[in-house]
Design an enzyme around this catalytic site. Structure first.
Site, mmCIF file in Angstrom:
data_model
loop_
_atom_site.group_PDB
_atom_site.id
_atom_site.type_symbol
_atom_site.label_atom_id
_atom_site.label_comp_id
_atom_site.label_asym_id
_atom_site.label_seq_id
_atom_site.Cartn_x
_atom_site.Cartn_y
_atom_site.Cartn_z
ATOM 1 C CB ILE A 12 -0.954 0.005 1.201
ATOM 2 C CG1 ILE A 12 -1.866 -1.217 1.175
ATOM 3 C CG2 ILE A 12 -1.800 1.282 1.209
ATOM 4 C CD1 ILE A 12 -2.806 -1.329 2.376
ATOM 5 C CB THR A 35 11.048 -6.225 6.101
ATOM 6 O OG1 THR A 35 9.750 -5.889 5.575
ATOM 7 C CG2 THR A 35 11.393 -5.286 7.250
ATOM 8 C CB ALA A 82 2.200 -1.966 10.014
ATOM 9 C CB THR A 133 -6.366 -3.263 9.601
ATOM 10 O OG1 THR A 133 -7.167 -4.338 9.120
ATOM 11 C CG2 THR A 133 -5.993 -3.563 11.053
ATOM 12 C CG ASP A 134 -11.269 -4.421 7.710
ATOM 13 O OD1 ASP A 134 -10.138 -4.897 7.880
ATOM 14 O OD2 ASP A 134 -12.060 -4.845 6.845
ATOM 15 C CD GLU A 135 -7.386 -8.520 9.624
ATOM 16 O OE1 GLU A 135 -7.000 -9.268 10.542
ATOM 17 O OE2 GLU A 135 -6.909 -8.567 8.467
ATOM 18 C CE1 TYR A 159 -1.823 -5.924 10.743
ATOM 19 C CE2 TYR A 159 -3.900 -7.010 10.235
ATOM 20 C CZ TYR A 159 -3.024 -5.951 10.056
ATOM 21 O OH TYR A 159 -3.350 -4.935 9.217
ATOM 22 C CE LYS A 163 -2.038 -1.144 11.737
ATOM 23 N NZ LYS A 163 -0.989 -0.182 11.298
ATOM 24 C CG ASN A 189 -5.808 -2.065 0.309
ATOM 25 O OD1 ASN A 189 -5.644 -1.115 -0.441
ATOM 26 N ND2 ASN A 189 -6.378 -1.931 1.499
ATOM 27 N N GLY A 295 -8.490 -18.801 15.273
ATOM 28 C CA GLY A 295 -9.132 -17.499 15.451
ATOM 29 C C GLY A 295 -9.510 -16.795 14.173
#
Length: 332
Positions: A12, A35, A82, A133-135, A159, A163, A189, A295
């Site tokens: 992104i 990375t 991130a 993120t929406d998560e 993760y 966030k 995305n 999960g």
């Protein structure tokens, strides 16, 4: 204006850098640790622009960040650096805690010190866009309404928890120290240059190579997909038009379950690049169902009406975006 982009060599991030260089008069300072998730090829077309500067920097390094801010005097920051792969966060959560939480904390502290010693013009106009993120909202049932900016946080993976933590740091530094921040939550995305560990590029590359296309569980998990260039335009739009202290959700209203999107990709490939593997009639025959991951959230969906009311909307439809992405990864 000088816009500092963290993680600007990532999927992104590189789209954001390309968008700013190609479509705006602003300069970009791209800082990235480079990375495994970085892809310098995504920046080849703009790397020689006089408006572009690259600094190899780890956002956990206070000293290096401080040097970059003092050297380049940015007017704004779009923070994308991130760790973002859920599977990796389950295997090695410590990296996510370090880079997503401590990295954001370090960046906020450097910015706080930078603004204290900056000119009045920079202080009055500075913006910090924190890309999340929406998560962080957790999962939805099939009948639930989409998450909005006021939904409660309920992260379910290392993760998303990392966030969510970084979101709270950004909000606290805005309220306590007056740092002018805006938080964004984007849905899934896809598009060119995405790392092949992600669902859509892994499906495309495995299919073309004649390898099994693996789907977790029964593939019924639902996601909303947005083309990466639309996310890039949304982030710039928010930078220029968003209100300090607010949160904006970025989505495209393209909800589809994993099995259906993989099947759709297979169908497009059948049209543009018919399979040549002996004994296989179509790409769909390569699909294999594997044990679900721990999960695994059932559904993500966000209400992006807030940013749309400001005047932004996505341009790419799911089918056309998938075709563009498939053509990129397959060179057809």
């Amino acid at each position: 204006m000088k816009i500092l982009v963290t993680g600007g060599a990532g999927f992104i991030g590189s789209a954001v850098v390309r968008y700013i260089i190609k479509h705006t008069p602003h300069y970009v300072i791209n800082i990235d640790k480079l990375t495994y998730a970085a892809n310098p090829k995504a920046l080849e077309n703009i790397s020689y622009s006089e408006k572009y500067i690259f600094e190899k920097v780890d956002i956990c390094s206070h000293q290096d960040l401080d040097r970059v801010f003092k050297l380049h005097h940015p007017n704004a920051v779009i923070h994308l650096a991130a760790e973002s792969h859920v599977d990796r966060s389950i295997v090695c959560p410590s990296i996510f805690i370090k880079n997503n939480i401590l990295g954001t904390f370090t960046l906020l502290e450097v910015i706080r010190n930078y603004l204290i010693h900056s000119s009045k013009e920079i202080r009055n106009n500075f913006r910090f866009i924190h890309v999340s993120t929406d998560e962080v909202y957790g999962e939805l049932k099939a009948c639930d309404i989409a998450f909005n900016e006021y939904s409660c946080y309920a992260p379910s993976s290392p993760y998303s928890a990392s966030k969510a933590s970084s979101d709270h740091l950004v909000s606290a530094w805005c309220r306590t120290y007056g740092i002018p921040t805006i938080i964004t939550h984007s849905t899934n995305n896809y598009g060119p240059y995405q790392h092949e560990e992600k669902l859509i590029p892994s499906t495309i590359t495995n299919a073309i190579a004649g390898k099994p296309i693996q789907i977790y569980g029964k593939g019924l998990q639902i996601r909303d997909w947005i083309y990466v260039e639309d996310t890039a335009s949304a982030l710039y739009f928010i930078l220029m038009n968003g209100k300090i202290g607010e949160t904006y959700n970025i989505g495209a209203n393209n909800e589809i379950n994993n099995l259906d999107i993989v099947t759709k990709i297979c169908s497009i490939l059948d049209t543009y690049l018919p399979i040549q593997q002996e004994g296989i009639g179509c790409y769909k025959e390569l699909i294999r169902f594997v044990s679900d991951r721990p999960g695994h959230d059932f559904r993500y969906a966000i209400d992006s009406s807030k940013i749309r009311q400001l005047g932004w909307k996505p341009k790419e439809r799911l089918d056309s975006g998938l075709i563009r992405t498939i053509k990129f990864f397959s060179d057809i």
